[in-house]
Design a protein around this motif. Structure first.
Motif, short mmCIF file in Angstrom:
data_model
loop_
_atom_site.label_atom_id
_atom_site.label_comp_id
_atom_site.label_asym_id
_atom_site.label_seq_id
_atom_site.Cartn_x
_atom_site.Cartn_y
_atom_site.Cartn_z
N LEU A 249 42.21 -8.62 -3.92
CA LEU A 249 42.67 -8.79 -5.30
C LEU A 249 44.19 -8.86 -5.37
O LEU A 249 44.75 -9.69 -6.10
CB LEU A 249 42.15 -7.66 -6.18
N ARG A 250 44.86 -7.98 -4.62
CA ARG A 250 46.33 -8.00 -4.63
C ARG A 250 46.87 -9.33 -4.12
O ARG A 250 47.79 -9.90 -4.69
CB ARG A 250 46.89 -6.84 -3.81
N GLU A 251 46.28 -9.84 -3.04
CA GLU A 251 46.73 -11.13 -2.51
C GLU A 251 46.48 -12.26 -3.50
O GLU A 251 47.33 -13.12 -3.70
CB GLU A 251 46.05 -11.42 -1.17
N LEU A 252 45.31 -12.24 -4.12
CA LEU A 252 45.00 -13.30 -5.08
C LEU A 252 45.91 -13.24 -6.31
O LEU A 252 46.22 -14.28 -6.88
CB LEU A 252 43.54 -13.18 -5.55
N SER A 253 46.33 -12.05 -6.68
CA SER A 253 47.17 -11.93 -7.88
C SER A 253 48.52 -12.61 -7.71
O SER A 253 49.16 -12.96 -8.70
CB SER A 253 47.37 -10.45 -8.24
N ALA A 254 48.92 -12.83 -6.47
CA ALA A 254 50.22 -13.45 -6.20
C ALA A 254 50.11 -14.95 -5.95
O ALA A 254 51.10 -15.60 -5.63
CB ALA A 254 50.86 -12.78 -4.98
N GLY B 92 44.13 -2.66 -18.69
CA GLY B 92 44.96 -1.80 -17.86
C GLY B 92 44.40 -1.46 -16.49
O GLY B 92 45.15 -1.06 -15.60
N LEU B 93 43.11 -1.58 -16.29
CA LEU B 93 42.51 -1.18 -15.01
C LEU B 93 42.99 -2.06 -13.86
O LEU B 93 43.39 -1.56 -12.80
CB LEU B 93 40.99 -1.20 -15.10
N ALA C 288 48.98 -2.57 -8.78
CA ALA C 288 50.24 -1.85 -8.56
C ALA C 288 50.13 -0.84 -7.43
O ALA C 288 51.16 -0.29 -7.00
CB ALA C 288 50.66 -1.13 -9.85
N GLU C 289 48.94 -0.61 -6.92
CA GLU C 289 48.73 0.37 -5.86
C GLU C 289 49.59 0.04 -4.64
O GLU C 289 49.69 -1.12 -4.23
CB GLU C 289 47.24 0.35 -5.46
#
Length: 110
Positions: A38-43, A100-101, A107-108
């Protein structure tokens, strides 16, 4: 050659985030590999990352499972292009259901 890709695409089920329970989402987010996806996809721009382009510390079969779990939890939308499956983080839809979830997850610290 398009038949296998067409058959594969028919197997894609995208769960509407509005139909997902909080428990199902928490279960999907509990795994650190899925959070890293998810973190990679968000960027990345929508549908610019194929499943095989992620450097994951798991087998190909296990990676496929992780993508399926995220799709079932309403977090991912996927589309097949040729022999590759591309991903989109369903941020707006997910934020509407669980405000917010996703921001907390993204942000982790890595």
């Amino acid at each position: 050659m398009t038949e296998p890709a067409t058959r594969r695409a028919r197997n894609l089920v995208h769960t509407d985030p509005a139909e997902v329970s909080l428990q199902d989402v928490l279960d999907a987010l509990a795994d650190p590999v899925r959070r890293s996806i998810l973190r990679e996809l968000s960027a990345e721009p929508d549908f610019s990352r194929a499943c095989g382009t992620f450097d994951l510390p798991v087998s190909k079969a296990t990676a496929s499972h992780h993508f399926a779990v995220l799709r079932a939890a309403g977090l991912l939308e996927q589309v097949d292009r040729g022999s590759r499956r591309f991903n989109r983080l369903r941020r707006a839809e997910f934020d509407a259901r669980f405000p917010g979830l996703l921001a907390l997850v993204l942000a982790e610290a890595r």
